[in-house]
Enzyme design. Structure first.
Site, mmCIF file in Angstrom:
data_model
loop_
_atom_site.group_PDB
_atom_site.id
_atom_site.type_symbol
_atom_site.label_atom_id
_atom_site.label_comp_id
_atom_site.label_asym_id
_atom_site.label_seq_id
_atom_site.Cartn_x
_atom_site.Cartn_y
_atom_site.Cartn_z
ATOM 1 N N SER A 141 0.842 -1.193 0.000
ATOM 2 C CA SER A 141 0.000 0.000 0.000
ATOM 3 C C SER A 141 0.877 1.242 0.000
ATOM 4 O O SER A 141 2.079 1.178 0.314
ATOM 5 C CB SER A 141 -0.880 -0.005 1.257
ATOM 6 N N TYR A 154 -2.508 -0.298 10.256
ATOM 7 C CA TYR A 154 -2.438 -0.541 8.819
ATOM 8 C C TYR A 154 -1.058 -0.193 8.276
ATOM 9 O O TYR A 154 -0.469 -0.960 7.501
ATOM 10 C CB TYR A 154 -3.524 0.264 8.103
#
Length: 296
Positions: A141, A154
């Protein structure tokens, strides 16, 4: 840049395949002739995805963090298709909000699924990838490149999978296995839409500098991932500008650390007011994970 390889007849395993990136990726790989093994937590949704694919496919309900289950699935996939050429470790969940207010079990679950689940997936399928001299694509990501307030779990998990995949590439490359890392910015999936249900998270994201403040369409992002798979690329960028972020990533922790303090000061009263509502995993995929664990 490596030449594209035909996917005709290749066997591709996709985790997190019930929805979002995983579901569309499975469809686009199948459209290029690949045979597909779908892995995820939602049996009915996986079956629906499998039934719509134009090529040979099968599905396995599984929690990617369960070592014994993933080892069994890897054996069954190999028995079913005779080989495995491509594995896309895509399964992931997210949680938003201040670290100090976060539920410890939920925070830990993000790291468990995104990092440990990815490693468990690779460990289970690496023997068959060694047989085929195949390709493992680890989905990371933008959160692996830059820190972000309210996304500690995250960012930690995606930074972890990026580092682990880079290490694995060096370990197995001489044996013919290629390892890639896929980077996505905010892309129109259930996860991102779920995060945007939190008013503060949505507004904070909108205050980010262009082009990181946009939500990008899913289709073009997955097209770029498919191209990366065809080329067995070491780095796959779902949005064009993410490649440029690599050149400046060393400056980002200090910059975000300074700007983030100002933003947190601005949003502190509203964050405190919404503390009780910000307890679980976001999006439909997060809800599926919580339901699966509750049923165990």
């Amino acid at each position: 840049m490596s030449a594209r390889r035909s996917l005709e007849g290749q066997v591709a395993v996709v985790t997190g395949a019930a929805r979002g990136v995983g579901e569309l990726l499975a469809r686009k790989l199948a459209a290029r002739g690949a045979r597909i093994a779908l892995i995820g937590l939602e049996p009915e949704e996986l079956k629906q995805v499998s039934d719509r694919l134009p090529t040979d496919s099968a599905h396995w309900p599984a929690d990617v963090t369960d070592v014994e289950t993933m080892e069994r699935v890897a054996r069954e996939v190999h028995e079913r298709f005779g080989k495995v050429d491509i594995v896309v470790a895509n399964a992931g969940v997210a949680q938003g909000g201040p670290f100090a207010d976060s539920d410890a079990r939920t925070w830990n679950r993000v790291v468990e699924v995104n990092l440990l689940g990815s490693a468990t997936t690779a460990r289970a399928f690496l023997p068959v990838l060694l047989e085929s001299r195949g390709y493992l694509l680890q989905i990371a990501s933008l959160a692996a490149i830059t820190p972000a307030p309210l996304m500690t779990a995250y960012c930690a998990s995606k930074s972890g999978v990026e580092a682990y995949a880079h290490c694995l590439r060096a370990e197995v490359g001489h044996k013919g296995v290629k390892v890639g890392v896929g980077y996505l910015s905010w892309t129109d999936t259930d996860m991102v839409r779920g995060a945007d249900e939190d008013e503060v998270m949505r507004e904070l994201r909108q205050r980010l500098p262009w082009p990181s403040n946009r939500t990008y369409p899913l289709g073009p992002a997955v097209d770029r991932i498919v191209t990366g798979i065809e080329r067995r690329s070491s780095h796959v960028y779902a949005q064009w500008w993410l490649r440029g972020m690599q050149a400046v990533r060393g400056c980002l922790p200090g910059l975000i650390g300074t700007i983030g303090q100002r933003e947190m000061r601005h949003f502190e009263p509203r964050l405190a007011a919404g503390r009780e509502a910000r307890t679980g995993l976001v999006g439909a995929g997060g809800a599926a994970d919580e339901k699966s664990r509750a049923e165990q």
